[in-house]
Design a protein around this motif. Structure first.
Motif, short mmCIF file in Angstrom:
data_model
loop_
_atom_site.label_atom_id
_atom_site.label_comp_id
_atom_site.label_asym_id
_atom_site.label_seq_id
_atom_site.Cartn_x
_atom_site.Cartn_y
_atom_site.Cartn_z
N ARG A 1 94.72 0.51 35.52
CA ARG A 1 94.44 -0.29 34.34
C ARG A 1 93.09 0.11 33.76
N ALA A 2 92.94 -0.08 32.48
CA ALA A 2 91.70 0.30 31.80
C ALA A 2 90.52 -0.48 32.35
N GLN A 3 89.36 0.15 32.32
CA GLN A 3 88.14 -0.48 32.79
C GLN A 3 87.12 -0.49 31.66
N VAL A 4 86.18 -1.40 31.77
CA VAL A 4 85.09 -1.47 30.80
C VAL A 4 83.76 -1.36 31.53
N GLN A 5 82.76 -0.88 30.81
CA GLN A 5 81.41 -0.80 31.35
C GLN A 5 80.46 -1.40 30.33
N GLN A 6 79.52 -2.21 30.83
CA GLN A 6 78.54 -2.84 29.97
C GLN A 6 77.15 -2.65 30.55
N GLU A 7 76.16 -2.84 29.67
CA GLU A 7 74.78 -2.81 30.14
C GLU A 7 74.57 -3.99 31.08
N PRO A 8 73.87 -3.78 32.19
CA PRO A 8 73.72 -4.88 33.15
C PRO A 8 72.78 -5.97 32.66
N PHE A 9 71.83 -5.63 31.78
CA PHE A 9 70.85 -6.62 31.35
C PHE A 9 70.30 -6.21 29.99
N LEU A 10 70.13 -7.19 29.13
CA LEU A 10 69.60 -6.94 27.79
C LEU A 10 68.93 -8.21 27.31
N GLU A 11 67.75 -8.07 26.74
CA GLU A 11 67.10 -9.24 26.17
C GLU A 11 66.45 -8.88 24.85
N THR A 12 66.26 -9.89 24.03
CA THR A 12 65.66 -9.71 22.71
C THR A 12 64.87 -10.96 22.36
N PRO A 13 63.82 -10.82 21.57
CA PRO A 13 63.11 -12.03 21.12
C PRO A 13 64.02 -12.90 20.26
N VAL A 14 63.80 -14.19 20.30
CA VAL A 14 64.57 -15.12 19.47
C VAL A 14 64.48 -14.66 18.02
N GLY A 15 65.64 -14.61 17.34
CA GLY A 15 65.68 -14.25 15.94
C GLY A 15 65.76 -12.76 15.65
N THR A 16 65.70 -11.93 16.69
CA THR A 16 65.77 -10.47 16.51
C THR A 16 67.17 -9.98 16.84
N ALA A 17 67.78 -9.27 15.89
CA ALA A 17 69.16 -8.79 16.05
C ALA A 17 69.31 -7.95 17.31
N VAL A 18 70.50 -8.01 17.91
CA VAL A 18 70.74 -7.27 19.14
C VAL A 18 72.18 -6.76 19.15
N ASN A 19 72.37 -5.57 19.70
CA ASN A 19 73.68 -4.97 19.93
C ASN A 19 73.98 -5.01 21.42
N ILE A 20 75.15 -5.49 21.79
CA ILE A 20 75.61 -5.47 23.17
C ILE A 20 76.79 -4.50 23.22
N ASN A 21 76.62 -3.39 23.91
CA ASN A 21 77.62 -2.33 23.91
C ASN A 21 78.59 -2.45 25.08
N CYS A 22 79.81 -2.00 24.83
CA CYS A 22 80.85 -1.99 25.85
C CYS A 22 81.61 -0.67 25.73
N SER A 23 81.73 0.03 26.84
CA SER A 23 82.46 1.29 26.87
C SER A 23 83.83 1.06 27.51
N HIS A 24 84.87 1.59 26.86
CA HIS A 24 86.23 1.46 27.38
C HIS A 24 87.02 2.72 27.04
N PRO A 25 86.65 3.86 27.67
CA PRO A 25 87.24 5.15 27.31
C PRO A 25 88.73 5.28 27.64
N LYS A 26 89.25 4.45 28.52
CA LYS A 26 90.67 4.56 28.90
C LYS A 26 91.52 3.48 28.24
N ILE A 27 91.06 2.96 27.12
CA ILE A 27 91.79 1.90 26.41
C ILE A 27 93.19 2.40 26.02
N GLN A 28 94.16 1.53 26.11
CA GLN A 28 95.53 1.85 25.74
C GLN A 28 95.76 1.54 24.26
#
Length: 94
Positions: free
Chosen positions: A1-28
């Motif tokens: 089955r497909a797997q996903v990988q994410q960053e283990p930890f991410l923080e940003t100051p309040v009010g500052t935009a943030v991207n949370i990435n997810c990798s899923h190269p074996k997606i069906q």
């Protein structure tokens, strides 16, 4: 089955935009990408599902972007608040 990988930890100051990435190269081909968050001491909360392109979050707080080849996605939070502090998960499924 497909797997996903994410960053283990991410923080940003309040009010500052943030991207949370997810990798899923074996997606069906028929898989959707689901994003959830879990605020401490609460049940996981569904945020959005996406198949391709851009999908706005229901409360207009950001969006999910899926890459053209669908091998990765990113949850973008425009102005995170203290109440958005949580564990964010991506998952794949039909």
């Amino acid at each position: 089955r497909a797997q996903v990988q994410q960053e283990p930890f991410l923080e940003t100051p309040v009010g500052t935009a943030v991207n949370i990435n997810c990798s899923h190269p074996k997606i069906q081909i028929n898989d959707y990408i689901y994003w959830y968050r879990q605020i401490p001491d609460r049940e996981p909360e569904f945020l959005v599902s996406a198949h391709k392109g851009l999908r706005e979050l229901p409360d207009s707080a950001g969006h999910v972007w899926v890459s053209a080849d669908r091998s990765w996605s990113a949850l973008w939070l425009e102005r995170p608040r203290r109440g958005d502090a949580a564990v964010y998960y991506c998952a794949l499924g039909p």
